[in-house]
Design a protein around this motif. Structure first.
Motif, PDB file in Angstrom:
ATOM      1  N   TYR A 234       0.845  -1.199   0.000  1.00  0.00           N
ATOM      2  CA  TYR A 234       0.000   0.000   0.000  1.00  0.00           C
ATOM      3  C   TYR A 234       0.884   1.253   0.000  1.00  0.00           C
ATOM      4  N   VAL A 235       1.863   1.254   0.902  1.00  0.00           N
ATOM      5  CA  VAL A 235       2.727   2.424   1.066  1.00  0.00           C
ATOM      6  C   VAL A 235       3.502   2.711  -0.210  1.00  0.00           C
ATOM      7  N   ASP A 236       3.939   1.683  -0.897  1.00  0.00           N
ATOM      8  CA  ASP A 236       4.655   1.887  -2.157  1.00  0.00           C
ATOM      9  C   ASP A 236       3.764   2.557  -3.201  1.00  0.00           C
ATOM     10  N   GLU A 237       2.514   2.115  -3.296  1.00  0.00           N
ATOM     11  CA  GLU A 237       1.578   2.741  -4.237  1.00  0.00           C
ATOM     12  C   GLU A 237       1.325   4.197  -3.863  1.00  0.00           C
ATOM     13  N   ILE A 238       1.152   4.448  -2.584  1.00  0.00           N
ATOM     14  CA  ILE A 238       0.901   5.816  -2.105  1.00  0.00           C
ATOM     15  C   ILE A 238       2.083   6.720  -2.416  1.00  0.00           C
ATOM     16  N   THR A 239       3.287   6.240  -2.112  1.00  0.00           N
ATOM     17  CA  THR A 239       4.491   7.046  -2.317  1.00  0.00           C
ATOM     18  C   THR A 239       4.690   7.390  -3.787  1.00  0.00           C
ATOM     19  N   ALA A 240       4.543   6.402  -4.648  1.00  0.00           N
ATOM     20  CA  ALA A 240       4.740   6.637  -6.079  1.00  0.00           C
ATOM     21  C   ALA A 240       3.723   7.640  -6.612  1.00  0.00           C
ATOM     22  N   ALA A 241       2.489   7.546  -6.161  1.00  0.00           N
ATOM     23  CA  ALA A 241       1.455   8.461  -6.647  1.00  0.00           C
ATOM     24  C   ALA A 241       1.707   9.888  -6.174  1.00  0.00           C
ATOM     25  N   LEU A 242       2.086  10.046  -4.914  1.00  0.00           N
ATOM     26  CA  LEU A 242       2.360  11.388  -4.404  1.00  0.00           C
ATOM     27  C   LEU A 242       3.576  12.004  -5.097  1.00  0.00           C
ATOM     28  N   ALA A 243       4.616  11.201  -5.301  1.00  0.00           N
ATOM     29  CA  ALA A 243       5.822  11.707  -5.958  1.00  0.00           C
ATOM     30  C   ALA A 243       5.539  12.131  -7.398  1.00  0.00           C
ATOM     31  N   LYS A 244       4.686  11.385  -8.078  1.00  0.00           N
ATOM     32  CA  LYS A 244       4.325  11.738  -9.455  1.00  0.00           C
ATOM     33  C   LYS A 244       3.500  13.020  -9.499  1.00  0.00           C
ATOM     34  N   ALA A 245       2.576  13.169  -8.561  1.00  0.00           N
ATOM     35  CA  ALA A 245       1.709  14.341  -8.554  1.00  0.00           C
ATOM     36  C   ALA A 245       2.428  15.592  -8.048  1.00  0.00           C
ATOM     37  N   ASP A 246       3.420  15.424  -7.194  1.00  0.00           N
ATOM     38  CA  ASP A 246       4.136  16.550  -6.591  1.00  0.00           C
ATOM     39  C   ASP A 246       5.632  16.263  -6.603  1.00  0.00           C
ATOM     40  N   PRO A 247       6.251  16.309  -7.784  1.00  0.00           N
ATOM     41  CA  PRO A 247       7.667  15.930  -7.882  1.00  0.00           C
ATOM     42  C   PRO A 247       8.599  16.821  -7.072  1.00  0.00           C
ATOM     43  N   ALA A 248       8.190  18.053  -6.800  1.00  0.00           N
ATOM     44  CA  ALA A 248       9.047  18.948  -6.019  1.00  0.00           C
ATOM     45  C   ALA A 248       9.288  18.407  -4.619  1.00  0.00           C
ATOM     46  N   ASN A 249       8.366  17.621  -4.098  1.00  0.00           N
ATOM     47  CA  ASN A 249       8.503  17.077  -2.748  1.00  0.00           C
ATOM     48  C   ASN A 249       8.719  15.560  -2.749  1.00  0.00           C
ATOM     49  N   ALA A 250       9.084  15.027  -3.903  1.00  0.00           N
ATOM     50  CA  ALA A 250       9.247  13.579  -4.019  1.00  0.00           C
ATOM     51  C   ALA A 250      10.287  13.034  -3.041  1.00  0.00           C
ATOM     52  N   ALA A 251      11.368  13.770  -2.850  1.00  0.00           N
ATOM     53  CA  ALA A 251      12.424  13.299  -1.946  1.00  0.00           C
ATOM     54  C   ALA A 251      11.875  13.130  -0.530  1.00  0.00           C
ATOM     55  N   ASP A 252      11.039  14.060  -0.109  1.00  0.00           N
ATOM     56  CA  ASP A 252      10.445  13.955   1.230  1.00  0.00           C
ATOM     57  C   ASP A 252       9.521  12.741   1.322  1.00  0.00           C
ATOM     58  N   PHE A 253       8.744  12.509   0.270  1.00  0.00           N
ATOM     59  CA  PHE A 253       7.830  11.366   0.285  1.00  0.00           C
ATOM     60  C   PHE A 253       8.610  10.053   0.420  1.00  0.00           C
ATOM     61  N   TYR A 254       9.682   9.933  -0.330  1.00  0.00           N
ATOM     62  CA  TYR A 254      10.463   8.698  -0.265  1.00  0.00           C
ATOM     63  C   TYR A 254      11.214   8.570   1.057  1.00  0.00           C
ATOM     64  N   GLN A 255      11.619   9.690   1.628  1.00  0.00           N
ATOM     65  CA  GLN A 255      12.241   9.647   2.946  1.00  0.00           C
ATOM     66  C   GLN A 255      11.223   9.204   4.002  1.00  0.00           C
ATOM     67  N   ASN A 256      10.007   9.735   3.916  1.00  0.00           N
ATOM     68  CA  ASN A 256       8.946   9.319   4.840  1.00  0.00           C
ATOM     69  C   ASN A 256       8.637   7.835   4.666  1.00  0.00           C
ATOM     70  N   ARG A 257       8.657   7.374   3.421  1.00  0.00           N
ATOM     71  CA  ARG A 257       8.403   5.963   3.159  1.00  0.00           C
ATOM     72  C   ARG A 257       9.443   5.086   3.844  1.00  0.00           C
ATOM     73  N   ALA A 258      10.707   5.441   3.704  1.00  0.00           N
ATOM     74  CA  ALA A 258      11.776   4.628   4.280  1.00  0.00           C
ATOM     75  C   ALA A 258      11.622   4.517   5.796  1.00  0.00           C
ATOM     76  N   ALA A 259      11.301   5.629   6.436  1.00  0.00           N
ATOM     77  CA  ALA A 259      11.145   5.614   7.892  1.00  0.00           C
ATOM     78  C   ALA A 259       9.926   4.789   8.298  1.00  0.00           C
ATOM     79  N   TYR A 260       8.843   4.926   7.557  1.00  0.00           N
ATOM     80  CA  TYR A 260       7.606   4.218   7.909  1.00  0.00           C
ATOM     81  C   TYR A 260       7.738   2.718   7.665  1.00  0.00           C
ATOM     82  N   VAL A 261       8.362   2.340   6.563  1.00  0.00           N
ATOM     83  CA  VAL A 261       8.553   0.921   6.274  1.00  0.00           C
ATOM     84  C   VAL A 261       9.434   0.276   7.342  1.00  0.00           C
TER      85      VAL A 261
END
Length: 393
Positions: A234-261
């Motif tokens: 689920y988290v992978d799908e969420i992260t990819a969608a947010l990063a695609k919709a808001d690429p300026a903050n993609a790094a933050d989304f992937y950082q949040n993903r790593a911590a949450y996983v």
């Protein structure tokens, strides 16, 4: 000529300076997104953080099975940049809501990469046995749980014969089950129970229009979040969608993903440790509705329920009588209520069998923030500790 060029440069610079704060403001505004229910909403919030403005349609302690969208929901969906949904026919009302809202954005299906558990109508005990060949999940890594390969009907008949129950005992259970379902104020009580949980008043026919009939969600069990492995999907799908919709903050989304996983993986190990000590003869759990199939697969448990996948369905008298007989035959010591269901039927079963109510489990919704299951992590930990406390004693 030089003075004219100088004025043009100065003017361009001034316009750029005036526009810069507006551009920065737009970039800093959180992206409006919608999640369909509280568990999914919590996952979206963990990844999106301050960069999103999240609306969750079915909130804490809400039952997405019987939910009726409001005009405010339609407005929220209409204004959203992304709509996060569970999929697997869990949100039977979703298509009607999207049509009403006019939403044309991306629909992010959290279960897109999940291998779902097949659901067969009336096969309530199969959720503890999904590693079996006939379910086609050998390659899912769940064939080593050691569950016996048997059908519920055959098992009930074999146990019935082995323990020498006569027809009178079975008929007595059947009659009591019919009494529980056939009394005249059942509909009234059911409506009161829905009101206690904040459910809107509506007929079952409306819900059936959304793709549900009885406890048939469709071909697959939609409660995939009950496996932490699936939650990571689920988290992978969420992260990819947010990063695609808001690429300026993609790094933050992937950082949040790593911590949450990392937290999810640590919790999975913790739950395995909590449940590992349960003896083999105390690993069968009775709950209100059939929502824990993925949890059963992940942690080598068997879950039984008198009804199917939807809280809107009602168990037949025969289902209840069979459940009472099974609890007696297998010496099941505890049954567990759920936060979103009317639990009077389960209380009847407990009274008839001598089993105790082992506690409250959270299946389809989080608790409020001050409750024991305010986040997905809290919910999974609470369910595991509640089961271990009741079954291990």
């Amino acid at each position: 000529m030089n003075s004219r060029r100088t004025l043009l440069k100065v003017g361009t610079a001034a316009v750029a300076l005036m526009m810069a704060p507006q551009a920065d403001l737009r970039a800093s505004e959180p992206m409006p997104v919608v999640a369909t229910f509280s568990i999914l909403g919590d996952m979206v919030a963990q990844i999106g953080g301050e960069h999103i403005a999240l609306t969750t349609l079915v909130g804490p302690d809400g039952d997405a099975h019987v939910y009726q969208p409001t005009p405010a929901d339609a407005r929220a969906v209409s204004d959203a940049d992304l709509l996060f949904v569970n999929g697997l026919e869990f949100e039977g009302w979703l298509d009607r809501l999207i049509d009403a809202s006019g939403y044309e954005g991306d629909r992010v299906v959290a279960t897109a990469s999940v291998e779902p558990i097949p659901f067969e109508e009336g096969d309530h005990d199969d959720h503890g046995e999904h590693g079996d060949d006939d379910h086609g999940h050998d390659d899912h890594g769940h064939d080593d749980h050691g569950h016996d390969d048997h059908g519920h009907d055959d098992h009930a008949k074999a146990e019935h014969a082995e323990h020498g129950h006569d027809d009178h005992d079975h008929d007595d259970d059947h009659a009591k089950a019919e009494e529980a379902h056939g009394h005249g104020d059942h509909d009234h009580d059911h409506e009161e129970a829905k009101a206690e949980h904040g459910h809107d008043d509506h007929g079952h026919d409306d819900h059936a229009d959304g793709g549900h009939a009885g406890h048939d969600h469709g071909e697959f069990d939609p409660h995939a979040w009950q496996s932490i492995d699936n939650a990571i999907a689920y988290v992978d799908e969420i992260t990819a969608a947010l990063a695609k919709a808001d690429p300026a903050n993609a790094a933050d989304f992937y950082q949040n993903r790593a911590a949450y996983v990392a937290e999810l993986e640590a919790l999975d190990a913790e739950i395995r440790g909590i449940l590992a000590g349960l003896p083999e003869d105390r690993r069968t759990i009775v709950t209100s509705h059939d929502a824990f199939g993925y949890f059963a697969e992940a942690y080598d448990l068997t879950f039984e329920a008198p009804v199917g996948l939807s809280t809107e369905s009602e168990a037949s008298a025969a289902d209840v009588a069979e459940m009472i007989e099974q609890i007696r035959d297998e010496n099941i010591s505890a049954v567990f209520v759920e936060s979103i269901t009317d639990n009077r039927l389960l209380e009847l079963i407990a009274n008839e069998t001598g089993a105790v109510i082992g506690g409250t489990l959270y299946s389809d919704a989080l608790s409020g923030p001050d409750g024991p299951a305010g986040t997905y992590l809290d919910m999974m930990r609470h369910n595991a500790t509640t089961l271990a406390s009741a079954l291990g004693s």
